[in-house]
Design an enzyme around this catalytic site. Sequence first.
Site, PDB file in Angstrom:
ATOM      1  N   LYS A  21     -19.232 -18.116 -21.894  1.00 21.74           N
ATOM      2  CA  LYS A  21     -19.383 -16.841 -21.187  1.00 21.74           C
ATOM      3  C   LYS A  21     -20.869 -16.604 -20.908  1.00 21.74           C
ATOM      4  O   LYS A  21     -21.690 -16.641 -21.838  1.00 21.74           O
ATOM      5  CB  LYS A  21     -18.835 -15.723 -22.084  1.00 21.74           C
ATOM      6  CG  LYS A  21     -18.271 -14.520 -21.365  1.00 21.74           C
ATOM      7  CD  LYS A  21     -17.473 -13.692 -22.360  1.00 21.74           C
ATOM      8  CE  LYS A  21     -17.267 -12.277 -21.932  1.00 21.74           C
ATOM      9  NZ  LYS A  21     -16.543 -11.499 -22.958  1.00 21.74           N
TER      10      LYS A  21
ATOM     11  N   ARG B  80     -10.108   2.785 -25.429  1.00 18.28           N
ATOM     12  CA  ARG B  80     -10.614   3.853 -24.546  1.00 18.28           C
ATOM     13  C   ARG B  80      -9.515   4.530 -23.769  1.00 18.28           C
ATOM     14  O   ARG B  80      -9.692   5.611 -23.223  1.00 18.28           O
ATOM     15  CB  ARG B  80     -11.652   3.277 -23.570  1.00 18.28           C
ATOM     16  CG  ARG B  80     -12.933   2.867 -24.240  1.00 18.28           C
ATOM     17  CD  ARG B  80     -13.744   1.985 -23.360  1.00 18.28           C
ATOM     18  NE  ARG B  80     -13.017   0.740 -23.075  1.00 18.28           N
ATOM     19  CZ  ARG B  80     -13.540  -0.296 -22.447  1.00 18.28           C
ATOM     20  NH1 ARG B  80     -14.771  -0.246 -22.003  1.00 18.28           N
ATOM     21  NH2 ARG B  80     -12.828  -1.389 -22.245  1.00 18.28           N
TER      22      ARG B  80
ATOM     23  N   SER C  20     -19.224  -2.246 -21.095  1.00 13.53           N
ATOM     24  CA  SER C  20     -20.396  -3.127 -20.933  1.00 13.53           C
ATOM     25  C   SER C  20     -20.405  -3.731 -19.537  1.00 13.53           C
ATOM     26  O   SER C  20     -21.455  -3.913 -18.922  1.00 13.53           O
ATOM     27  CB  SER C  20     -20.363  -4.250 -21.969  1.00 13.53           C
ATOM     28  OG  SER C  20     -20.485  -3.727 -23.264  1.00 13.53           O
TER      29      SER C  20
ATOM     30  N   HIS D 298     -19.888   2.065 -28.037  1.00 10.84           N
ATOM     31  CA  HIS D 298     -19.941   1.218 -29.239  1.00 10.84           C
ATOM     32  C   HIS D 298     -20.633   1.975 -30.379  1.00 10.84           C
ATOM     33  O   HIS D 298     -20.174   1.957 -31.520  1.00 10.84           O
ATOM     34  CB  HIS D 298     -20.741  -0.069 -28.962  1.00 10.84           C
ATOM     35  CG  HIS D 298     -20.094  -1.014 -27.982  1.00 10.84           C
ATOM     36  ND1 HIS D 298     -20.777  -1.614 -26.956  1.00 10.84           N
ATOM     37  CD2 HIS D 298     -18.813  -1.458 -27.888  1.00 10.84           C
ATOM     38  CE1 HIS D 298     -19.953  -2.410 -26.274  1.00 10.84           C
ATOM     39  NE2 HIS D 298     -18.754  -2.315 -26.815  1.00 10.84           N
TER      40      HIS D 298
HETATM   41  O1  PNS Z   1     -16.159  -7.124 -26.700  1.00  8.20           O
HETATM   42  P1  PNS Z   1     -15.046  -8.095 -26.445  1.00  8.20           P
HETATM   43  O2  PNS Z   1     -15.463  -9.084 -25.382  1.00  8.20           O
HETATM   44  O3  PNS Z   1     -13.758  -7.418 -26.144  1.00  8.20           O
HETATM   45  O4  PNS Z   1     -14.859  -8.927 -27.823  1.00  8.20           O
HETATM   46  C1  PNS Z   1     -13.866  -9.907 -27.921  1.00  8.20           C
HETATM   47  C2  PNS Z   1     -13.930 -10.622 -29.279  1.00  8.20           C
HETATM   48  C3  PNS Z   1     -15.260 -11.334 -29.464  1.00  8.20           C
HETATM   49  C4  PNS Z   1     -13.737  -9.628 -30.395  1.00  8.20           C
HETATM   50  C5  PNS Z   1     -12.742 -11.623 -29.259  1.00  8.20           C
HETATM   51  O5  PNS Z   1     -12.842 -12.434 -28.136  1.00  8.20           O
HETATM   52  C6  PNS Z   1     -12.672 -12.483 -30.501  1.00  8.20           C
HETATM   53  O6  PNS Z   1     -12.242 -12.038 -31.545  1.00  8.20           O
HETATM   54  N1  PNS Z   1     -13.099 -13.746 -30.373  1.00  8.20           N
HETATM   55  C7  PNS Z   1     -13.058 -14.701 -31.455  1.00  8.20           C
HETATM   56  C8  PNS Z   1     -11.959 -15.750 -31.218  1.00  8.20           C
HETATM   57  C9  PNS Z   1     -10.647 -15.343 -31.848  1.00  8.20           C
HETATM   58  O7  PNS Z   1     -10.545 -15.066 -33.020  1.00  8.20           O
HETATM   59  N2  PNS Z   1      -9.614 -15.310 -30.997  1.00  8.20           N
HETATM   60  C10 PNS Z   1      -8.290 -14.950 -31.432  1.00  8.20           C
HETATM   61  C11 PNS Z   1      -8.067 -13.443 -31.391  1.00  8.20           C
HETATM   62  S1  PNS Z   1      -6.875 -13.070 -30.199  1.00  8.20           S
END
Ligand code: PNS
Length: 161
Positions: free
Chosen positions: A41, A91, A129, A17
Amino acid sequence: MSKAIYPGSFDPFTNGHRDLVERASQLFESLVIAVGVNPSKQSVFSVEERMALIRECVQEIGRGIEVVSFAGLLVNAAREQGATCVVRGIRGTSDLDSEFAMASTNRTLSPELDTAFLAPSPQWSFVSSRWVREVARGGGEVGALVPAAVAAALARRLTKD
Ligand code: PNS
């Protein structure tokens, strides 16, 4: 002014990150690191703890970096922040399908919002993570995978709390 938003769970923030933040901050004039709030979560660190750790880990990178949290949709957070681009790390091919679906969903919801995929340095291409949490829970050494502040916080959280 080009402003990007780098969203994620960051539970915890890893060297991968940090590498991405460094790269994105060279590509955009300003970068908002946005910690997603997801009450369903279970996380090792609270959103506030994650934000504080990220701030500590990126302070040396330079100006133009802000750390916020967001609940709800990413497209709304991007609009509120005035960001025109979402930054996500890829990645390897295993990340591609879900990231492409997420970018396409966000594009459908907000046609003016772009997504830029950045590859981390190869040395961090295996870091996640999830595995960091698992190694730390098992008492393993995570110092090579996360910034020092995160390693120390994990040790405190998973051994004493
Ligand atoms: O680090 P992560 O867990 O891959 O992050 C995921 C995250 C928080 C970026 C994603 O779940 C997100 O954007 N959540 C907000 C809800 C949203 O907008 N969902 C629609 C996008 S598909």
